[in-house]
Scaffold this active site. Structure first.
Site, short mmCIF file in Angstrom:
data_model
loop_
_atom_site.label_atom_id
_atom_site.label_comp_id
_atom_site.label_asym_id
_atom_site.label_seq_id
_atom_site.Cartn_x
_atom_site.Cartn_y
_atom_site.Cartn_z
N HIS A 1 -1.11 -9.19 6.24
CA HIS A 1 -0.60 -8.16 7.14
C HIS A 1 -0.12 -6.94 6.34
O HIS A 1 -0.51 -5.80 6.62
CB HIS A 1 0.56 -8.76 7.95
N GLU A 2 0.68 -7.17 5.30
CA GLU A 2 1.20 -6.05 4.51
C GLU A 2 0.07 -5.33 3.77
O GLU A 2 0.09 -4.11 3.65
CB GLU A 2 2.27 -6.54 3.51
N HIS B 1 -1.67 -2.97 6.04
CA HIS B 1 -0.95 -1.69 6.09
C HIS B 1 -1.38 -0.83 4.90
O HIS B 1 -1.74 0.34 5.06
CB HIS B 1 0.56 -1.92 6.00
N HIS C 1 0.27 -0.84 13.17
CA HIS C 1 0.34 -2.03 14.03
C HIS C 1 -0.58 -1.84 15.24
O HIS C 1 -0.77 -0.72 15.71
CB HIS C 1 1.78 -2.27 14.49
N TYR D 1 2.58 -6.85 17.01
CA TYR D 1 3.97 -7.31 17.06
C TYR D 1 3.98 -8.66 17.76
O TYR D 1 3.12 -8.95 18.59
CB TYR D 1 4.82 -6.37 17.93
#
Lengths: 648, 45
Positions: A89-90, A93, A99, A148
Site C-alpha cells: 500500500h505505501e 503511494h 487512495h 480506506y
C-alpha cells in the site's frame, strides 16, 4: 497523480535503513517480490542514483505520493506496519497512487457519513477532480488495497463509509494483496506488458492448452479432458462447477503398455534470474508404480534442438485428491518444462492415470512446506474457540524445526476470526543448532487457489526469531531451545517433541474473507509455510551517508571515482558526465559543484533584506546629495546678483 | 496435544490495526492518514 514528473523508473533504487525491524526488512523484500511477479516494477539496492526510496522505521506507516525528485525520498514502515499488504500500500503511494476513496467519481459508489467522522478529519474525505488524479479508465474498485476501511476516521462506532452495493460493505479496506484493478492501474501507469518474474500459467481452459506441445519420442499422448475414468471427476480450476468448462490434461495409464511414456512440454520460456518455481496440481489415479517425472529441455547454441535434463520424480501415492506440488528449477537458458508420465506397472485396466491442472511457472523461490487442512470450511464452524490444530513439524534447510498452530475459530480475545501462531520445535535427535534461534523468518501463507498465480490474493503473516527477545518476566529467551523453554508433547501419531513458545496473531483473517475468493477449494485450505534465514538483514545497506563514491567504474577516467561530493552528496553520471546531487532539506540545501556550499531559506531572507536596505541607503545618499546640490545652486545665485528697482 | 499454557507473543498487540489506526495511535495527523505532502501540495490541499 497526473504528471510524468511523478513517475519512477521501472527499476526503483531503495535503501533499507538500519532502524527497520528485521521482520519488517524481510517482509519488504517479500513485497518487492510481489511487485516483480505481478508488474514490471522492480527494485534494486541503491547504488548512487539521483532519486531513491529510503525505507525507515518512523512512528507509523506513511509515504509521499509519486516521485518527488528530492534525492532521498523517505517511506516509513514503523511498528505494526510489517504486513505485506501495508508495505505494498505505501509503495503504491510512492509509485503515484492516491487512495481509492479520493477518486473523482467516488460519490457514485460510496456514501460518506459526514456525521460519523471525527472532528477535524473531514478533509481526509476530499476528492480530486480528474485534472489532478486519473483513474486510468479502471472502474471504481471496492476490493482495492488502496481503499480506506469502512471505519477510517470515525468518531464513534458507526462506519464512515457505506458502499452503495451492500455486498461490498465488508470488502472495502482489504489488506491482503493487490486486487486485479490495483494491478491494472499500476501496469497501465508504468506501461507494463508483463510481470518481471512471471513466465507462464495454464489452466487448460482453452483448446490451445497455452501453447504446450506433445513431446517427441514418446508412445502416448496427454489428452485434454473434463473427466477421466478412475478419476478425477472434475478439473481443479473450476471443480466442474461451470457448464462447458473445467479441463485438465490426462495421461491414461490404464490403456497404455508397460514402458510407455507421454511427454507434455510447455511453450518456450526465457529465464532472466536463473531460478524458477514450477507449481501444479496433480491427481494420481494410476497404478502405484506409474510415475510422473519432471524434466527441462534446455536450448543453447551448441544444442539448438534442446537437451533434456531430469529434475525430479514426483513422489506421490495414488489418492483421490488434487495435490499441490512445487519443483525448484535452476535454468539459465531458453527452456521448456517437460512433464513425463510413464507406465511402469503391468496390465491394462479401464481407467486411471496421471492428471495435471493449474500449472504456474515463475522466477521465484518455491515455498518450502505445504500444509493442507482438509474440511477447513467445516472446521471453521465446528471447532470451539481456543482450540488449535497443529501442523506437523517442518525442518528448515538450517536444521531448525517449527510448526504452525491454527485456530479455525479464533482465540478468546477474538472469537470468530482465524488465529495463527508459529513455534519452534525440538525433535528427538536434533542437534547442532545455535540457541536462542537467530533471525529466522517464519511465514504462514493461506493460499488463494486461483488458477493464475498473478491473480492470487494470498493472506500471509511473518514472525522472526529475535535471539535477544525474552519471555516476559523471566530470564529465559523466547526463541531458546524448546527443550529448555517448552513442554514435551505427543502428537496423535505418537511423535514426541518439545514445543517452544508461540508468536503470531489472533486476527489473521476474518471468516468472511476466508470464505471469499479461492481460499477454500473443495472444502480444503492450503497453507504455504517457510522458514528463511534473514540474518543477513541485520547488516547495514550502504547509504549516501556512508558512501563517498557510490558510482565507480575503474576502467574509465571520466567517472565518479574522480569526483568527491561533500556533505553526503551523491555522484551520478549525467549524460556521461559525473556530477554531484546534493542533499536537500525542508528549508536548506547544499549546492556547488561538490555540494560544498550550504543555502537556506533564512540566508535568502537575509540576502533580500540586506539588498533592500542597501538600495534604500544608496537612494537616501543620492537624495541627500541632490538636495544639498540644489540648495547650494540657489544659494550661489542669491549671493551673486544685485537686486534693485531699475524703473524707479 | 496436551500442551501446558505457554507464553504467547501476539504481533500487533493482538489487534487488527489498519494503517490509519496505527498512525492515529502514534499521534500522526497526516494527509488522508498516511500521506506525506510537500509544501506545494499542502498549500493546494
Amino acid at each position: 497523480i497526473i504528471g510524468d514528473e511523478y513517475r519512477w523508473p521501472t527499476v526503483i533504487p531503495y535503501v533499507l535503513e538500519d532502524d527497520l525491524e528485521i521482520n519488517a526488512k524481510g517482509v519488504i523484500l517479500k513485497a518487492f517480490e510481489q511487485y516483480r511477479l505481478k508488474s514490471c516494477i522492480d527494485f534494486k539496492p541503491w547504488s548512487g542514483e539521483a532519486n531513491y526510496i529510503s525505507i525507515f522505521k518512523g512512528s507509523g506507516c506513511f509515504s509521499s505520493v509519486g516521485n518527488r525528485r528530492v534525492g532521498k525520498q523517505r517511506l516509513s514502515i514503523g511498528t505494526n506496519c510489517d504486513r505485506i499488504a501495508t508495505i505494498e500500500h505505501e509503495f503504491l503511494h510512492a509509485l503515484g497512487f492516491w487512495h481509492e476513496q479520493s477518486r473523482a467519481d467516488r460519490d457514485d459508489y460510496v456514501r460518506i457519513m459526514w456525521d460519523h467522522i471525527s472532528d477535524g478529519r473531514e478533509h481526509n474525505f476530499n476528492t480530486y477532480n480528474d485534472t489532478t488524479s486519473s483513474s486510468l479508465g479502471v472502474p471504481y474498485d471496492y476490493g482495492s488495497m488502496m481503499h480506506y476501511s469502512k471505519n477510517a476516521f470515525r468518531n464513534g462506532t458507526e462506519p464512515t463509509i457505506v458502499t452503495k452495493i451492500p455486498a461490498f460493505s465488508d470488502v472495502i479496506g482489504q489488506r491482503m494483496e493487490f486486487s486485479d484493478s490495483d494491478l491494472l492501474k499500476l501496469n497501465r501507469l508504468y506501461n507494463c506488458t508483463q510481470g518481471s518474474t512471471f513466465l507462464d500459467s495454464c489452466d487448460f481452459e482453452r483448446e490451445n492448452i497455452c501453447g504446450m506441445i506433445q513431446g517427441p519420442g514418446d508412445e502416448q499422448d496427454w489428452t485434454r479432458e473434463m473427466k477421466a475414468t478412475g478419476g478425477p471427476d472434475t478439473d481443479y480450476s473450476n471443480l466442474g462447477k461451470c457448464n462447458g468448462s473445467g479441463y485438465f490434461m490426462h495421461f491414461n495409464t490404464g490403456t497404455a503398455n508397460t514402458g510407455d511414456t507421454a511427454l507434455l512440454e510447455s511453450r518456450l520460456l526465457y529465464p532472466k534470474r536463473g531460478y524458477q518455481c514450477l507449481q501444479f496440481f496433480y491427481y494420481n489415479s494410476a497404478g502405484t508404480s506409474d510415475k510422473l517425472k519432471i524434466h527441462v529441455r534446455e536450448y543453447n547454441s551448441t544444442n539448438p534442438n534442446g537437451t533434456l535434463r531430469f529434475i525430479k520424480t514426483i513422489d506421490s501415492a495414488p489418492e483421490r485428491l488434487w495435490q499441490l506440488h512445487h519443483v525448484s528449477l535452476d535454468v539459465k537458458t531458453k527452456f521448456r518444462v517437460v512433464f513425463e508420465g510413464s507406465k511402469e506397472g503391468t496390465g491394462t485396466t479401464e481407467g486411471g492415470g496421471l492428471s495435471l491442472d493449474d500449472i504456474n511457472i515463475s522466477e521465484t523461490t518455491c515455498p518450502e512446506f505445504v500444509w493442507r487442512v482438509k474440511n477447513f470450511s467445516e472446521l471453521m464452524t465446528t471447532t470451539p474457540t481456543e482450540k488449535p490444530i497443529y501442523s506437523p513439524p517442518f525442518t528448515s534447510k538450517e536444521g531448525y524445526s517449527f510448526q504452525m498452530q491454527l485456530f479455525p475459530n479464533g482465540v478468546e480475545s477474538n472469537p470468530g476470526e482465524i488465529a495463527v501462531y508459529a513455534n519452534l520445535v525440538a525433535l528427538e535427535g536434533e542437534t547442532g543448532q545455535i540457541w536462542p534461534c537467530p533471525w529466522k523468518q517464519m511465514t504462514m501463507m493461506l493460499m488463494d487457489q486461483n488458477p493464475h498465480i498473478q491473480k492470487r490474493m494470498n493472506n500471509q503473516r511473518s514472525v522472526t526469531t529475535d535471539p535477544n527477545r525474552k519471555i516476559t518476566e523471566t530470564d529465559n529467551f523466547f526463541w531458546d531451545d524448546p527443550r529448555k523453554v517448552g513442554p514435551e508433547v505427543t502428537a496423535p501419531d505418537g511423535l514426541k517433541y518439545f514445543q517452544g513458545p508461540r508468536a503470531g496473531t489472533p486476527v489473521y483473517l476474518t471468516h468472511l474473507r476466508a470464505r471469499s475468493r479461492d481460499f477454500i477449494k473443495n472444502g480444503d485450505a492450503i497453507f504455504l509455510l517457510s522458514m528463511e534465514d534473514v540474518s543477513h538483514l541485520t547488516e547495514s545497506q550502504p547509504t549516501p551517508a556512508t558512501t563517498v563514491h557510490p558510482v565507480t567504474t575503474p576502467s574509465s577516467n571520466n567517472n565518479c571515482s574522480s569526483v568527491e561530493c561533500l556533505n553526503d552528496g551523491v555522484c551520478v553520471m549525467d549524460e556521461g558526465i559525473p556530477s554531484c546531487r546534493c542533499v536537500v532539506g525542508k528549508d536548506w540545501w547544499y549546492y556547488g559543484d561538490r555540494c560544498e556550499r550550504k543555502g537556506s531559506l533564512m540566508d535568502k531572507t537575509i540576502l533580500a533584506l540586506a539588498s533592500s536596505l542597501s538600495v534604500l541607503g544608496v537612494m537616501l545618499v543620492i537624495t541627500i546629495i541632490s538636495v544639498i546640490c540644489v540648495k547650494k545652486k540657489y544659494k550661489n545665485r542669491d549671493s551673486g546678483g544685485v537686486i534693485s528697482n531699475t524703473y524707479a | 496435544l496436551p500442551t501446558g499454557k505457554i507464553t504467547d507473543h501476539d504481533v500487533d498487540g493482538g489487534q487488527d490495526l489498519d494503517i490509519f489506526d496505527i498512525n492515529e495511535a502514534a499521534g500522526l495527523d497526516l494527509f488522508e492518514g498516511d500521506i506525506v505532502l510537500d509544501e506545494r501540495q499542502a498549500r493546494n490541499s
